[in-house]
Scaffold this active site. Sequence first.
Site, PDB file in Angstrom:
ATOM      1  N   LYS A  34       0.824  -1.215   0.000  1.00  0.00           N
ATOM      2  CA  LYS A  34       0.000   0.000   0.000  1.00  0.00           C
ATOM      3  C   LYS A  34       0.857   1.263   0.000  1.00  0.00           C
ATOM      4  O   LYS A  34       0.512   2.249  -0.656  1.00  0.00           O
ATOM      5  CB  LYS A  34      -0.948   0.007   1.186  1.00  0.00           C
ATOM      6  CG  LYS A  34      -0.299   0.135   2.547  1.00  0.00           C
ATOM      7  CD  LYS A  34      -1.322   0.183   3.659  1.00  0.00           C
ATOM      8  CE  LYS A  34      -0.644   0.317   5.008  1.00  0.00           C
ATOM      9  NZ  LYS A  34       0.110   1.582   5.152  1.00  0.00           N
ATOM     10  N   GLU A 221      -4.215   4.106   5.749  1.00  0.00           N
ATOM     11  CA  GLU A 221      -4.825   3.438   6.908  1.00  0.00           C
ATOM     12  C   GLU A 221      -6.222   4.002   7.192  1.00  0.00           C
ATOM     13  O   GLU A 221      -6.574   4.291   8.343  1.00  0.00           O
ATOM     14  CB  GLU A 221      -3.929   3.580   8.153  1.00  0.00           C
ATOM     15  CG  GLU A 221      -2.528   3.032   7.982  1.00  0.00           C
ATOM     16  CD  GLU A 221      -2.458   1.513   8.039  1.00  0.00           C
ATOM     17  OE1 GLU A 221      -3.516   0.856   7.979  1.00  0.00           O
ATOM     18  OE2 GLU A 221      -1.342   0.980   8.121  1.00  0.00           O
ATOM     19  N   GLN A 251      -8.171  -5.103   8.714  1.00  0.00           N
ATOM     20  CA  GLN A 251      -7.179  -4.668   9.685  1.00  0.00           C
ATOM     21  C   GLN A 251      -7.690  -3.529  10.562  1.00  0.00           C
ATOM     22  O   GLN A 251      -6.907  -2.793  11.164  1.00  0.00           O
ATOM     23  CB  GLN A 251      -5.890  -4.239   8.975  1.00  0.00           C
ATOM     24  CG  GLN A 251      -5.207  -5.385   8.235  1.00  0.00           C
ATOM     25  CD  GLN A 251      -3.869  -4.981   7.662  1.00  0.00           C
ATOM     26  OE1 GLN A 251      -2.875  -4.810   8.380  1.00  0.00           O
ATOM     27  NE2 GLN A 251      -3.813  -4.828   6.355  1.00  0.00           N
TER      28      GLN A 251
END
Length: 747
Positions: A34, A221, A251
Amino acid sequence: MSDKILDTLNDKQREAVEYIDGALLVLAGAGSGKTRVITHRFAHILREKHLHMRNILAVTFTNKAANEMKERIAYLTGRDAFKAWVRTFHSTGLLIIRDNPELIGYPSNFSIYDDTDSKNLVKTIMKDLNFDINTFAPASVYGAISRAKDLLISAGEYELEANSEFKEVVSKTFFAYEDNLRKNRAVDFADLIALPIRMFRENPDFLDKYRSIWKYIMVDEFQDTNKSQYELLKLIIGDNNNICVVGDDDQSIYGWRGAVIDNIYDFEKRYNAKVIPLEQNYRSTNIILESANEIVQKIPDRMSKRLWTERVSEDKIGVMECADSFREAYAIANKIKEEIEQNNYSYKDFAVFYRTNAQSRHLEEAMRRLNIPYMIFGGQKFYERKEIKDILAYIKLIVNPYDFTSFERIINVPSRKIGDITQKRITGYALSKGISYIEAITDAKSAGLKGGVLENAVNLGEILFELNQSVENLSPTNFVKILIDAVRFKDYISGYDSDGLDRWSNVEELINSIRIFETINPELNIADFLNEVSLQSSIDDMENERDYVSLMTIHNAKGLEFGVVFVSGVVNGLIPHSSSINSIKEMNEERRLFYVAITRAKDKLYLSYPLVKMSYGENSDVEASEFLAEIPEQYIEMTVKEKTEFYAYDKPSVKTSSRNSFYKPKRETKIPVSQKIEIPVITSDRAKTAKISSIKDISVGDKVIHGVFGIGKVEFVSEKMIQAKFEDYGLQQIGGNVALSIQKVVE
């Protein structure tokens, strides 16, 4: 001609990088690259749209991640990325406030309170309000205030919902806390997001300024964003759909501290976003990934993806079934030594995860006894050590003379014989005259101080005033050196006896860090260094070059990777945690937490659990985690399996149910012969010992020697247990057949 921005990407990564205009959700599975996508997309947009660095905003959660991104962007573009808007949420908010603080009635030299500062302020307020801090813990009250501010709930709004005694205490403290922040010209971490939201809402022109600068927005994130962070993003986006968020619902593990998983679910619909899943994992082996996939696929409504890898390995997941947590710790330590000897690993390649910090005690003991270097993350960090906090408080007060929390911390450090009553005279004088604390102590005679105390206060005030006037003119390094010399901090530190040298070494390391900051940022001053320190995180403190085993909670492991990972305490009640049993939402988060733990491993994964745990001096059976049974049998290898006769404490009644052990009855024929964990025994050349036949031979006051804990003194004896205080391990309880584990020391 090769293109270093695009040529190194796989098909899905390249698709995400080349999708420039319009909303985009990159669903980035663990280890799927990512950061590569964010940095290459940043560089690609700069090139294709002919933009300046400042025209793209990229936000993440740690300084470490932000700095890594800047380095990659600089490499890809050949341009200086130092001043790029690649920042954490909090540092982005800080710069927005610094840009025009008068919009919220603040001066330019306001202070930033970290969690410790805020907790101390709350504690002081609660004492002033005569609240019982033993009944209502200040940390809990501050936590409630912080959560409210993250939800953009004001003190007035909180008051309307205060329907319990605890909430009433929080409400009254909340009002006083906000008032004190304002008087101290300070903001806390929650304010770094909430105040920019207020500034933007109340000042459309100010918001338009930033919208015109930021043509493209990227968020890392995204699954970890809370309500206030998402609200800030919504304001910045406005009608501009050129936003890319990168995240992974699998996550999302920070719901307990305010992260809202629905943010990532909401994004696709709200912005009609294109979704590109990144499923190729570059970190872990196929067996590790297939096991992780099985854990999260049972979560309802999760976003569709399944990780895969080209890293094929025959190494199965090692399961370690141990008699108790004591032997579990030694099993892990022994396995680390075995892996190092057989596979050429270094200590830094290993990590041991656990669900709660309390589980680390046995692990630390085992590491020490087997001479394995280790580091605990989530414990006290460098910038939280007392001597460092003291110096930083001095600097904060000099930069912001109205900062009461910093004033309160340093006024008597080193000792100036200024007690609580004298301190209250100074603060009362400052408040009554509307002057700063530096002015108040400089004019301490008017505050009623006399004699030596007056002289000490005035001397301190003169030092702080001169440094306050020199903030812009002195280099950060010279500034802090002058400060330390002027207040005789080294002499004060030496008063810590044996700890003095270590504490002074920490001070020297602080000076080193300031010098490095100064070298990298020659145009910045000591106030800018304070801002950087205030935004440090636990993961930012990790030192890659040191060779040690990393011990940490699973929550702290997020974003990290290790060659070999041990997940300890994989039992029902811990993984999943007992607090999640009655909540589907929380149980889903427990699944994601276990998934995160598994996917930190690159080469090998070990899952361990005890059959017995001790709580309040009593032993009880525990069951292997229900999650273990969901891992396909062909991916599992039992590497340690202890029989019940190896229990260290009381032997419980062993259940015949398959839930007592991870392996079901049909698998028993495949399990290798039981192994006894090697535990080093302590001997003493100093003491003569005598064997005992039973616990009746022991009395309070007796000295005993234990095979692991060493020499101790008995403080309590019952029919089933003794409690003794040991020289190295403090108070320990020993039960069962005591005669097998201790001997009596004969004077």
